[in-house]
Scaffold this motif. Structure first.
Motif, PDB file in Angstrom:
ATOM      1  N   ARG A   1     -16.459 -15.551   7.729  1.00 35.38           N
ATOM      2  CA  ARG A   1     -16.876 -15.247   9.086  1.00 35.38           C
ATOM      3  C   ARG A   1     -17.053 -13.742   9.314  1.00 35.38           C
ATOM      4  NH1 ARG A   1     -13.062 -17.093  13.958  1.00 35.38           N
ATOM      5  NH2 ARG A   1     -11.742 -15.536  12.966  1.00 35.38           N
ATOM      6  N   SER A   2     -16.096 -12.865   8.794  1.00 29.42           N
ATOM      7  CA  SER A   2     -16.179 -11.398   9.006  1.00 29.42           C
ATOM      8  C   SER A   2     -15.416 -10.689   7.893  1.00 29.42           C
ATOM      9  CB  SER A   2     -15.618 -11.026  10.377  1.00 29.42           C
ATOM     10  OG  SER A   2     -14.236 -11.351  10.439  1.00 29.42           O
ATOM     11  N   VAL A   3     -15.874  -9.440   7.584  1.00 34.01           N
ATOM     12  CA  VAL A   3     -15.239  -8.602   6.560  1.00 34.01           C
ATOM     13  C   VAL A   3     -14.985  -7.223   7.196  1.00 34.01           C
ATOM     14  CG1 VAL A   3     -15.443  -7.546   4.289  1.00 34.01           C
ATOM     15  CG2 VAL A   3     -16.363  -9.853   4.700  1.00 34.01           C
ATOM     16  N   GLN A   4     -13.772  -6.735   7.048  1.00 38.24           N
ATOM     17  CA  GLN A   4     -13.390  -5.431   7.601  1.00 38.24           C
ATOM     18  C   GLN A   4     -12.872  -4.539   6.467  1.00 38.24           C
ATOM     19  OE1 GLN A   4     -10.440  -5.668  10.634  1.00 38.24           O
ATOM     20  NE2 GLN A   4     -10.446  -3.471  11.070  1.00 38.24           N
ATOM     21  N   SER A   5     -13.532  -3.383   6.239  1.00 44.50           N
ATOM     22  CA  SER A   5     -13.140  -2.438   5.149  1.00 44.50           C
ATOM     23  C   SER A   5     -12.684  -1.113   5.776  1.00 44.50           C
ATOM     24  CB  SER A   5     -14.317  -2.184   4.191  1.00 44.50           C
ATOM     25  OG  SER A   5     -14.702  -3.388   3.583  1.00 44.50           O
TER      26      SER A   5
ATOM     27  N   SER B   1       0.801  21.118  -3.438  1.00 41.38           N
ATOM     28  CA  SER B   1      -0.440  20.460  -2.983  1.00 41.38           C
ATOM     29  C   SER B   1      -0.367  18.953  -3.271  1.00 41.38           C
ATOM     30  CB  SER B   1      -1.658  21.060  -3.676  1.00 41.38           C
ATOM     31  OG  SER B   1      -1.590  20.856  -5.059  1.00 41.38           O
ATOM     32  N   SER B   2      -1.010  18.153  -2.375  1.00 40.35           N
ATOM     33  CA  SER B   2      -1.004  16.680  -2.555  1.00 40.35           C
ATOM     34  C   SER B   2      -2.359  16.084  -2.114  1.00 40.35           C
ATOM     35  CB  SER B   2       0.113  16.026  -1.738  1.00 40.35           C
ATOM     36  OG  SER B   2      -0.106  16.248  -0.354  1.00 40.35           O
ATOM     37  N   GLN B   3      -2.727  14.991  -2.711  1.00 43.63           N
ATOM     38  CA  GLN B   3      -3.986  14.281  -2.394  1.00 43.63           C
ATOM     39  C   GLN B   3      -3.714  12.775  -2.364  1.00 43.63           C
ATOM     40  OE1 GLN B   3      -7.184  15.198  -5.050  1.00 43.63           O
ATOM     41  NE2 GLN B   3      -8.682  14.006  -3.868  1.00 43.63           N
ATOM     42  N   ASN B   4      -4.122  12.079  -1.211  1.00 40.81           N
ATOM     43  CA  ASN B   4      -3.870  10.645  -1.014  1.00 40.81           C
ATOM     44  C   ASN B   4      -5.183   9.923  -0.719  1.00 40.81           C
ATOM     45  OD1 ASN B   4      -2.765   8.154  -0.586  1.00 40.81           O
ATOM     46  ND2 ASN B   4      -1.810   8.636   1.372  1.00 40.81           N
ATOM     47  N   ASP B   5      -5.510   8.882  -1.467  1.00 35.89           N
ATOM     48  CA  ASP B   5      -6.745   8.094  -1.302  1.00 35.89           C
ATOM     49  C   ASP B   5      -6.348   6.620  -1.081  1.00 35.89           C
ATOM     50  OD1 ASP B   5      -9.255   7.159  -1.163  1.00 35.89           O
ATOM     51  OD2 ASP B   5      -9.788   7.578  -3.252  1.00 35.89           O
ATOM     52  N   ARG B   6      -6.668   6.032   0.169  1.00 41.75           N
ATOM     53  CA  ARG B   6      -6.280   4.639   0.504  1.00 41.75           C
ATOM     54  C   ARG B   6      -7.517   3.833   0.916  1.00 41.75           C
ATOM     55  NH1 ARG B   6      -4.754   1.791   5.071  1.00 41.75           N
ATOM     56  NH2 ARG B   6      -5.147   3.636   6.353  1.00 41.75           N
ATOM     57  N   ARG B   7      -7.611   2.622   0.403  1.00 42.27           N
ATOM     58  CA  ARG B   7      -8.756   1.721   0.696  1.00 42.27           C
ATOM     59  C   ARG B   7      -8.209   0.331   1.077  1.00 42.27           C
ATOM     60  NH1 ARG B   7     -13.881   0.215  -3.281  1.00 42.27           N
ATOM     61  NH2 ARG B   7     -15.008  -1.067  -1.728  1.00 42.27           N
ATOM     62  N   GLU B   8      -8.660  -0.206   2.267  1.00 41.98           N
ATOM     63  CA  GLU B   8      -8.169  -1.504   2.789  1.00 41.98           C
ATOM     64  C   GLU B   8      -9.368  -2.370   3.199  1.00 41.98           C
ATOM     65  OE1 GLU B   8      -5.356  -3.326   6.381  1.00 41.98           O
ATOM     66  OE2 GLU B   8      -5.538  -1.140   6.085  1.00 41.98           O
ATOM     67  N   GLU B   9      -9.379  -3.639   2.777  1.00 46.64           N
ATOM     68  CA  GLU B   9     -10.486  -4.585   3.067  1.00 46.64           C
ATOM     69  C   GLU B   9      -9.883  -5.908   3.564  1.00 46.64           C
ATOM     70  OE1 GLU B   9     -14.366  -6.639   0.884  1.00 46.64           O
ATOM     71  OE2 GLU B   9     -13.191  -5.099  -0.124  1.00 46.64           O
ATOM     72  N   ILE B  10     -10.335  -6.359   4.753  1.00 50.42           N
ATOM     73  CA  ILE B  10      -9.857  -7.608   5.358  1.00 50.42           C
ATOM     74  C   ILE B  10     -11.049  -8.552   5.525  1.00 50.42           C
ATOM     75  CG2 ILE B  10      -8.766  -8.655   7.375  1.00 50.42           C
ATOM     76  CD1 ILE B  10      -7.369  -6.024   7.870  1.00 50.42           C
ATOM     77  N   THR B  11     -10.942  -9.765   4.988  1.00 50.02           N
ATOM     78  CA  THR B  11     -11.999 -10.802   5.089  1.00 50.02           C
ATOM     79  C   THR B  11     -11.452 -11.986   5.891  1.00 50.02           C
ATOM     80  OG1 THR B  11     -12.874 -10.161   2.944  1.00 50.02           O
ATOM     81  CG2 THR B  11     -13.556 -12.297   3.829  1.00 50.02           C
ATOM     82  N   ASN B  12     -12.173 -12.400   6.956  1.00 49.10           N
ATOM     83  CA  ASN B  12     -11.805 -13.560   7.798  1.00 49.10           C
ATOM     84  C   ASN B  12     -12.694 -14.744   7.445  1.00 49.10           C
ATOM     85  OD1 ASN B  12      -9.876 -12.075   9.263  1.00 49.10           O
ATOM     86  ND2 ASN B  12     -11.485 -11.243  10.606  1.00 49.10           N
TER      87      ASN B  12
END
Length: 556
Positions: free
Chosen positions: A284-288, A324-335
């Motif tokens: 129905r829907s995808v949220q990234s 020094s610091s570096q943060n990379d986050r990826r989130e995907e939600i599928t309904n």
């Protein structure tokens, strides 16, 4: 049989054409008289002019008909007027000139006398209600058994300062006879409810002229108890009919009786069911969501030393630690949409909770089928077979708790052991009194016509007068014959005597005898044809008598 018919035909031919024609005409006249008399006796003296009248109308109609000289009568029920047969058209024309009957149950003809000038809305509403009441009352009076009716209607009214609208209602007063008042009242309620807009049958009250309440309030036929009872009776009747159709070809109609008692559940049920199918899904829907973070940190610190305590001395900061610091986050939600089905079932039917069936079979019928030497074991086996047939015909279910009992018993004489009551003699006579009177009158008229008309006419037609030679001379010669000689001659030849010397006709039939008597020449020819020798002897005697009388007359 053919000889008798031939004899009858010969006898009819012997009457001659003229006599047969007269007999046919007389028979036709008698039949016409009988038919006319029967029609007249069975024809009513009065016929109906008007029915369903008010008492005031009957009194006014009686005055008008009495002044006009038209015979009339009032029916036994007091609501009809009868007039003499043939005066109906004249009476109706006369009453129409007088404006009668002028019943108070006026219908839409009320609008004929209503003028448009100065007529308010209230007067229009009242006239409309009166017209509707009159039309409904006329329709009710047209029902069989209803003699008079009066209707009152209260129409719906909505005031300005009233929240709820007043519902219409009606009341009916009837006068009836010879019908079931309760059933007729229920029919009248539905009739009135259908004729008035917005009126329900439960708002109609029906009374009789004696003040007895016939119907009011809710319709008893629409209650849940009445519906449940009706369904139960229908189910029991259907099961009994199945048993009857199954056993009649084998046992006959009068050799068994079946009784069924069914417990029926008529409760309304509503079932809602929702089904999910996890194997069938739709995206129905995808949220990234993506998040990148980078940070750098550097710290500087002044060293701790003596210089810090010296005046006018500037401490020199030294480099501190760095990070020094570096943060990379990826989130995907599928309904996903899951396939589902919703079923709503509403049941207004019935279910049979339990059933009891009792069947009794005529034992004599079973013995006649099995034979006189049948043993009790054979009888029991046959009863068991009948029980299987009944179980199959009724839908027997042992898990449900159904019970079937089949017994072989000896039936007594009569329908179900009860003799039908026979109507008494007085009741039968009272029922057919009018028919018996008409029949007796018809038989009396036919007897009188046959006795006083047909019998004398038949005797006159069948009588054969004595032959004559020529007018009055033959009659004088006949009278001049001595009586002993005539009696002797009649004894010697009865056939000739019967043909020649017939008994004199009755006085009332002299005219008919003269009209039907043949000519003297014909009678002489007939006498000679019968017996010429005997005719010659008679003529010689007459001639000798005349010759003996001639010298005496000359001497005188």
């Amino acid at each position: 049989m053919p000889e008798q018919i031939q004899t009858i035909i010969d006898n009819l031919k012997g009457f001659g054409t003229r006599r047969l024609a007269l007999m046919g005409a007389m028979a036709a006249l008698i039949m016409a008289t009988i038919v006319v008399g029967s029609i007249y006796l069975n024809r009513p003296a009065y016929e109906t002019l008007y029915v369903g009248l008010e008492r005031s109308d009957i009194s006014q109609i009686g005055v008008v008909l009495g002044d006009a000289g038209i015979p009339f009568d009032v029916g036994s029920e007091g609501t009809s007027v009868l007039v003499a047969t043939g005066s109906t058209a004249r009476a109706r024309m006369l009453l129409a000139e007088k404006g009668l009957p002028n019943s108070a149950n006026a219908g839409y003809e009320l609008f004929d006398n209503v003028g448009s000038l100065g007529l308010t809305s209230f007067m229009q509403q009242i006239t409309r209600v009166r017209a509707l009441e009159g039309e409904i009352a006329r329709t009710i009076q047209s029902l069989a058994g209803i003699k008079a009716a009066r209707v009152h209607i209260v129409m719906s009214e909505r005031a300005n300062f009233r929240r709820e609208e007043q519902q219409p209602s009606a009341s009916v007063v009837i006068r009836y006879g010879g019908v079931d008042g309760v059933r007729t009242a229920e029919s009248i309620r539905h009739l009135v409810a259908a004729a008035v807009p917005g009126l329900g049958a439960e708002k109609v009250t029906v009374l009789d002229s004696a003040g007895k309440l016939l119907a009011a309030g809710d319709d008893p036929s629409n209650t849940s108890a009445a519906r449940a009872l009706g369904v139960e009776q229908t189910v029991e009747a259907q099961i009994e009919d199945n048993i009857r159709r199954a056993l009649t070809p084998y046992l006959g109609t009068d050799n068994f009786r079946a009784s069924v008692k069914a417990d029926v559940n008529t409760d309304s049920r509503q079932i809602e069911e929702t089904t999910f199918d996890p194997a069938s899904r739709v995206e129905r829907s995808v949220q990234s969501v993506r998040n990148n973070e980078a940070s750098s940190q550097r710290q500087s610190a002044v060293p701790t030393s003596v210089e810090q305590n010296l005046p006018e001395t500037q401490p020199v900061a030294s480099d501190g630690p760095q990070s020094s610091s570096q943060n990379d986050r990826r989130e995907e939600i599928t309904n996903y949409e899951i396939n589902s089905r919703r079923v709503a079932t509403v049941s207004n039917g019935y279910t049979v909770d339990r059933m009891s069936v009792a069947v009794v079979v005529n034992q004599q019928r079973l013995l006649s089928v099995l034979g006189k030497d049948a043993t009790p074991e054979q009888l029991a086996e046959r009863v068991a077979e009948i029980r299987k047939v009944v179980a199959s015909a009724t839908g027997f279910d042992e898990k449900r708790g159904d019970v079937i009992d089949v017994s072989a018993v000896e039936f007594i004489d009569g329908l179900d052991g009860e003799a039908l009551p026979q109507p008494g003699m007085m009741e039968s006579l009272g029922k057919y009194t009018g028919t018996l009177i008409n029949a007796a009158a018809f038989v009396t008229v036919a007897f009188l016509v046959a006795f006083f008309g047909l019998r004398p006419m038949a005797a006159a037609l069948t009588a054969r007068p004595a032959p004559a030679l020529a007018g009055s001379s033959f009659e004088e010669m006949q009278r001049s014959l001595p009586t002993p000689d005539i009696a002797a001659d009649s004894a010697e030849m009865p056939a000739l005597a019967d043909a020649t010397y017939a008994p004199a006709p009755a006085p009332q039939l002299d005219d008919i005898g003269r009209k039907l008597r043949p000519a003297p020449q014909e009678r002489l020819v007939r006498m000679v044809d019968l017996n010429d020798e005997r005719a010659a002897q008679i003529l010689r005697k007459w001639a000798a008598a005349e010759s003996a009388a001639t010298p005496i007359e000359a001497a005188a």
